[in-house]
Structure formats: structure tokens, C-alpha cells
Design a protein around this motif. Structure first.
Motif, PDB file in Angstrom:
ATOM      1  N   GLY A  87      33.216  -2.924  20.691  1.00  0.00           N
ATOM      2  CA  GLY A  87      33.103  -1.548  21.155  1.00  0.00           C
ATOM      3  C   GLY A  87      33.028  -0.502  20.072  1.00  0.00           C
ATOM      4  O   GLY A  87      32.980   0.690  20.366  1.00  0.00           O
ATOM      5  N   GLY A  88      33.018  -0.918  18.808  1.00  0.00           N
ATOM      6  CA  GLY A  88      32.948   0.045  17.724  1.00  0.00           C
ATOM      7  C   GLY A  88      31.517   0.387  17.360  1.00  0.00           C
ATOM      8  O   GLY A  88      30.565   0.052  18.062  1.00  0.00           O
ATOM      9  N   ILE A  89      31.348   1.059  16.223  1.00  0.00           N
ATOM     10  CA  ILE A  89      30.023   1.410  15.738  1.00  0.00           C
ATOM     11  C   ILE A  89      29.604   0.418  14.668  1.00  0.00           C
ATOM     12  O   ILE A  89      30.379  -0.460  14.272  1.00  0.00           O
ATOM     13  N   ASP A  90      28.372   0.559  14.177  1.00  0.00           N
ATOM     14  CA  ASP A  90      27.832  -0.413  13.232  1.00  0.00           C
ATOM     15  C   ASP A  90      28.267  -0.170  11.793  1.00  0.00           C
ATOM     16  O   ASP A  90      27.715  -0.767  10.872  1.00  0.00           O
ATOM     17  N   LYS A  91      29.238   0.697  11.595  1.00  0.00           N
ATOM     18  CA  LYS A  91      29.776   0.963  10.264  1.00  0.00           C
ATOM     19  C   LYS A  91      31.251   0.583  10.244  1.00  0.00           C
ATOM     20  O   LYS A  91      31.956   0.757  11.235  1.00  0.00           O
ATOM     21  N   PRO A  92      31.746   0.054   9.114  1.00  0.00           N
ATOM     22  CA  PRO A  92      33.157  -0.343   9.058  1.00  0.00           C
ATOM     23  C   PRO A  92      34.077   0.848   9.262  1.00  0.00           C
ATOM     24  O   PRO A  92      33.756   1.975   8.856  1.00  0.00           O
ATOM     25  N   PHE A  93      35.207   0.591   9.883  1.00  0.00           N
ATOM     26  CA  PHE A  93      36.194   1.654  10.052  1.00  0.00           C
ATOM     27  C   PHE A  93      36.792   2.047   8.705  1.00  0.00           C
ATOM     28  O   PHE A  93      36.973   3.225   8.416  1.00  0.00           O
ATOM     29  N   LEU A  94      37.070   1.058   7.870  1.00  0.00           N
ATOM     30  CA  LEU A  94      37.693   1.294   6.567  1.00  0.00           C
ATOM     31  C   LEU A  94      37.082   0.361   5.541  1.00  0.00           C
ATOM     32  O   LEU A  94      36.942  -0.843   5.784  1.00  0.00           O
ATOM     33  N   SER A  95      36.723   0.910   4.390  1.00  0.00           N
ATOM     34  CA  SER A  95      36.292   0.077   3.272  1.00  0.00           C
ATOM     35  C   SER A  95      36.682   0.762   1.971  1.00  0.00           C
ATOM     36  O   SER A  95      36.724   1.991   1.887  1.00  0.00           O
ATOM     37  N   THR A  96      36.987  -0.043   0.965  1.00  0.00           N
ATOM     38  CA  THR A  96      37.307   0.474  -0.366  1.00  0.00           C
ATOM     39  C   THR A  96      36.746  -0.481  -1.407  1.00  0.00           C
ATOM     40  O   THR A  96      36.642  -1.689  -1.170  1.00  0.00           O
ATOM     41  N   SER A  97      36.402   0.062  -2.571  1.00  0.00           N
ATOM     42  CA  SER A  97      35.964  -0.814  -3.657  1.00  0.00           C
ATOM     43  C   SER A  97      37.164  -1.426  -4.360  1.00  0.00           C
ATOM     44  O   SER A  97      37.121  -2.583  -4.790  1.00  0.00           O
ATOM     45  N   SER A  98      38.277  -0.660  -4.462  1.00  0.00           N
ATOM     46  CA  SER A  98      39.440  -1.188  -5.165  1.00  0.00           C
ATOM     47  C   SER A  98      40.688  -0.387  -4.807  1.00  0.00           C
ATOM     48  O   SER A  98      40.621   0.834  -4.603  1.00  0.00           O
ATOM     49  N   ILE A  99      41.817  -1.086  -4.707  1.00  0.00           N
ATOM     50  CA  ILE A  99      43.125  -0.460  -4.517  1.00  0.00           C
ATOM     51  C   ILE A  99      44.070  -1.026  -5.572  1.00  0.00           C
ATOM     52  O   ILE A  99      44.231  -2.242  -5.677  1.00  0.00           O
ATOM     53  N   ASP A 100      44.675  -0.152  -6.340  1.00  0.00           N
ATOM     54  CA  ASP A 100      45.615  -0.575  -7.379  1.00  0.00           C
ATOM     55  C   ASP A 100      47.022  -0.160  -6.963  1.00  0.00           C
ATOM     56  O   ASP A 100      47.289   1.028  -6.752  1.00  0.00           O
ATOM     57  N   LEU A 101      47.918  -1.150  -6.812  1.00  0.00           N
ATOM     58  CA  LEU A 101      49.305  -0.902  -6.433  1.00  0.00           C
ATOM     59  C   LEU A 101      50.204  -1.337  -7.580  1.00  0.00           C
ATOM     60  O   LEU A 101      50.152  -2.491  -8.014  1.00  0.00           O
ATOM     61  N   ALA A 102      51.008  -0.404  -8.081  1.00  0.00           N
ATOM     62  CA  ALA A 102      51.813  -0.677  -9.269  1.00  0.00           C
ATOM     63  C   ALA A 102      53.212  -0.093  -9.125  1.00  0.00           C
ATOM     64  O   ALA A 102      53.438   0.865  -8.374  1.00  0.00           O
ATOM     65  N   LEU A 103      54.132  -0.695  -9.849  1.00  0.00           N
ATOM     66  CA  LEU A 103      55.486  -0.161  -9.922  1.00  0.00           C
ATOM     67  C   LEU A 103      55.462   1.177 -10.645  1.00  0.00           C
ATOM     68  O   LEU A 103      54.812   1.329 -11.687  1.00  0.00           O
ATOM     69  N   ASP A 104      56.133   2.172 -10.072  1.00  0.00           N
ATOM     70  CA  ASP A 104      56.211   3.505 -10.674  1.00  0.00           C
ATOM     71  C   ASP A 104      57.333   3.499 -11.712  1.00  0.00           C
ATOM     72  O   ASP A 104      58.505   3.669 -11.383  1.00  0.00           O
ATOM     73  N   TRP A 105      56.944   3.279 -12.972  1.00  0.00           N
ATOM     74  CA  TRP A 105      57.946   3.156 -14.028  1.00  0.00           C
ATOM     75  C   TRP A 105      58.690   4.459 -14.265  1.00  0.00           C
ATOM     76  O   TRP A 105      59.871   4.456 -14.620  1.00  0.00           O
ATOM     77  N   GLY A 106      58.028   5.603 -14.089  1.00  0.00           N
ATOM     78  CA  GLY A 106      58.704   6.885 -14.268  1.00  0.00           C
ATOM     79  C   GLY A 106      59.840   7.074 -13.281  1.00  0.00           C
ATOM     80  O   GLY A 106      60.914   7.572 -13.627  1.00  0.00           O
TER      81      GLY A 106
END
Length: 395
Positions: A87-106
Motif C-alpha cells: 500500500g505504499g508508494i514506489d519510493k522508500p520510506f527511509l534511506s541513508t548512505s551512512s549512519i555513524d554511532l559513537a560514544l560521546d567522549w566529551g
């Protein structure tokens, strides 16, 4: 004697290994296990995230690969793509090229174990039948980021609303998005009611320059906030598909700006939205063969001509907003009379008015909270029932 001593020293490492076989085996085994786990971990994480995506209700997708940076306490998700299954459209709901998740050292130095997230080239496509609601996103976010996020930055992105049921198709979007949210978990400024800073920039359909900035408290179930928004210099003709569908209008030229201030406290919002259009012209009436459309466009063209600020060639309105954040009231009468104020008084400024702040929302929310108990006491069905019972007893 010296030669023998030299031979004894040079043989010591080998003798140590021979004498401590178990310890040496543990050290060597741990080294091999660390290397093997480092090699295998990205594949395990990729499969794990893909399995969690498959658990989303009515949505499916995958990630291409996962990278791990142990020395940073970070990992990267590459090529995420999530679409609605039916039932959706022909385009993705969500897409990303990259996600970087890191510990916040500060923040770790301050004794808080939180994360910082950088998202690159995110795309979100909404439609009437593709809103993302009810898919279980909070649980999914908790999976990919087990630590609370304290800083979120978006480096390039696009948000679009697409309606294929309209003729022609409506495609409204904001692209080249840059978003920064800091101090999400209130690591700093513990006494501040709105500790998190939010700034966003982008380009709208029609080439408008969009800027939004303000402060927010994300720690509340219903967040408090104080925002200002400006959209400048958008080509009005780029909105024609939307204007045809919902207002039966076609613009041949014009420039539009939208200015808004909104503040909310304890679920109560106050503010306004102020659209300002200049140099407006509708299409020639002889280009439309529908008599009703010709009549409507003639009336609309006359109304705009009569009630625009002639010196500034500007048609504008100011729509006050107040009430429950989930369904605020829009004072349309005030908005209607504001058209006359712009036309025959001083032209509205192409800027924020600077008349709304968080204290306004906080005062209104406090008044609402104080009046609610009195209203409940005076009009509660439970109180009525108890009084009725008391009357029956006395009778």
C-alpha cells in the motif's frame, strides 16, 4: 661465564613459554579470538540489524554493510533502505548512505555514558498511505543505538510529501537539509527548561531558503520547545500542483515566504504562521476551459488585487495558533481580518515578529492546569452522582 649467562638470558622467553604453557595458550587464544571477533562482528551486526528491520510492522528493508571502529567506540551502518511492504508508494520510506554511532567522549568525562550520531544523505518520503506510523520505530532506534543519543547531526538529506492520487502528482520537498541537535540528554545546563539546541537549514521546492532554530526539552514525554521558522524567496509557481488540488488556482508568477514562531509547554502550544506573497499573478483565464474554474479564478484574482498592499505589491495573512499541541486551534477569523490589516495598514514584515516565546506557552499552560481542577470539580459526573446519592439519602 659471561657467554653462558648470555645464552641463559636469550633462552628465557622460550623457557617461560615452556614452563607456563597454560598462560601462554590463554594469551594466544585471546589474541586469536579478538582478531576473529573483530572480523566477524561487522557481519553479525549487519545480520542483527536486518533481522530487526524485518520485525517492523508493514515495513521491510536491509542494510548493505556495517563497519566497526573499536578504538572510537563506534560503528557505521552503510546503505540502509526501508520501504513499506503493502500500500505504499514506489519510493522508500527511509534511506541513508551512512549512519555513524559513537560514544560521546566529551560527555563521558562528565560521567554520562551517551552516544553521538551522524547521519549522511538521509531521505524520507511521506504520502497519505505512507506515514510511518505504528511500525515500531522507537524499539528499532533503541536496537541500533542502545545508548541514549546526546548529539544528532544530519549531513545532507531530503524530506518529501508525494501524492500520486492528485492530478498532476503533488511533490513537495525540502532538500539539502543540514540538522544539528545538541545536548539531547541534558548533559549540560541541567537547570535550563529547554536545554537542547536545534538548528536546521534546507532548500524548499521552488528554491526557497528554509531556516529553523530554537530550543527544546526532549526529556519530557510531550517535549517543550520554542522555535522560529523562516522560508524566504520560494517561487510560487512551484506550488501550482498543490494549489490546483486544494484551491483550484494556478499562479503564473510570484514569490512566497513563510514565517512562524511556535512555543509549547506541557502540551499547550501558542504561536502563529505568517505567509507573505509578492508579485502575484494567476494564469490567463482563457487557458482554462472549465467555466467554474474561470469564475473562481476571476473572483480569487480580484480578491488578491483588492486586498494586497499596493505599495509593497504584497498579499499576506497571519494565522494565530493556540491550544492542545496534538490538535491546536487556528483562529481563522483573526487570519481573515489580518489580510485587511496587511492591505490597508503597514505591510507585514518579511521576518519573524518576535512576539512569541516559551514564557507565553508556560503561562497559558499554567492557567489551563489551574482551571482544569475547578472545571472538574464543578462539572464532574462523579461529583454529580455523589450529590445525587446524598440527596436521595436525605429524602
Amino acid at each position: 661465564m659471561n657467554k653462558n649467562e648470555g645464552l641463559t638470558v636469550s633462552a628465557n622467553p622460550l623457557q617461560f613459554v615452556l614452563r607456563h604453557k597454560i598462560l601462554a595458550g590463554v594469551i594466544i587464544g585471546f589474541a586469536f579470538a579478538s582478531i576473529a571477533s573483530r572480523i566477524y562482528l561487522p557481519f553479525w551486526l549487519r545480520d542483527y540489524i536486518n533481522a530487526e528491520i524485518s520485525q517492523l510492522e508493514n515495513y521491510s528493508g536491509s542494510v548493505e554493510s556495517v563497519g566497526v571502529s573499536l578504538w572510537r567506540g563506534a560503528y557505521q551502518i552503510h546503505g540502509m533502505d526501508i520501504s513499506k511492504t503493502t500500500g505504499g508508494i514506489d519510493k522508500p520510506f527511509l534511506s541513508t548512505s551512512s549512519i555513524d554511532l559513537a560514544l560521546d567522549w566529551g560527555s563521558l568525562i562528565r560521567g554520562r555514558v551517551v552516544a553521538e550520531v551522524d547521519i549522511y544523505d538521509i531521505k524520507l518520503n511521506f504520502a497519505k498511505n505512507q506515514t510511518g506510523q505504528g511500525a515500531g520505530w522507537p524499539a528499532f532506534v533503541d536496537v541500533i543505538s542502545p545508548l541514549d543519543v546526546n548529539r544528532l547531526t544530519v549531513h545532507g538529506g531530503r524530506i518529501a510529501y508525494i501524492d500520486y492520487t492528485a492530478e498532476p502528482t503533488i511533490n513537495l520537498y525540502i532538500e539539502d537539509i543540514v540538522l544539528s541537535i545538541t545536548n539531547l540528554r541534558n548533559v549540560r545546563d541541567g537547570e535550563n527548561r529547554l536545554p537542547s539546541r536545534v538548528d536546521a537549514y534546507g532548500t524548499s521546492v521552488g528554491g526557497g531558503d528554509l531556516r529553523m532554530g530554537g530550543n527544546m526539552n526532549f526529556l519530557k514525554d510531550t517535549p517543550d520547545f520554542d522555535f522560529g521558522l523562516e522560508l524566504r524567496g520560494a517561487d510560487l509557481t512551484a506550488f501550482n500542483d498543490y494549489a490546483r488540488e486544494y484551491a483550484l488556482l494556478d499562479f503564473s508568477k510570484g514569490t512566497v515566504g513563510i514565517f512562524a514562531e511556535l512555543a509549547a509547554a506541557d502540551g499547550h502550544v501558542v504561536g502563529y504562521v505568517k505567509p507573505v506573497a509578492t508579485d502575484i499573478a494567476l494564469i490567463d483565464l482563457d487557458q482554462d476551459q472549465n467555466p467554474f474554474n474561470i469564475l473562481w479564478e476571476a473572483v480569487a484574482s480580484l480578491f488578491i488585487e483588492l486586498f494586497e498592499n499596493q505599495p509593497q505589491d504584497q498579499f499576506a495573512a497571519r494565522v494565530p495558533i493556540e491550544g492542545d499541541l496534538g490538535d491546536p486551534d487556528q483562529d481563522m477569523w483573526a487570519a481573515f481580518f489580518s489580510i485587511f490589516k496587511n492591505a490597508f495598514g503597514k505591510a507585514f514584515s518579511k521576518d519573524e515578529d518576535g512576539t512569541v516565546n516559551f514564557n507565553d506557552a508556560y503561562r497559558e499552560a499554567s492557567k489551563e492546569a489551574q482551571s482544569a481542577p475547578r472545571e472538574k470539580q464543578n462539572g464532574s459526573p462523579n461529583n454529580t452522582d455523589e450529590e445525587g446519592k446524598a440527596d436521595d439519602t436525605s429524602a
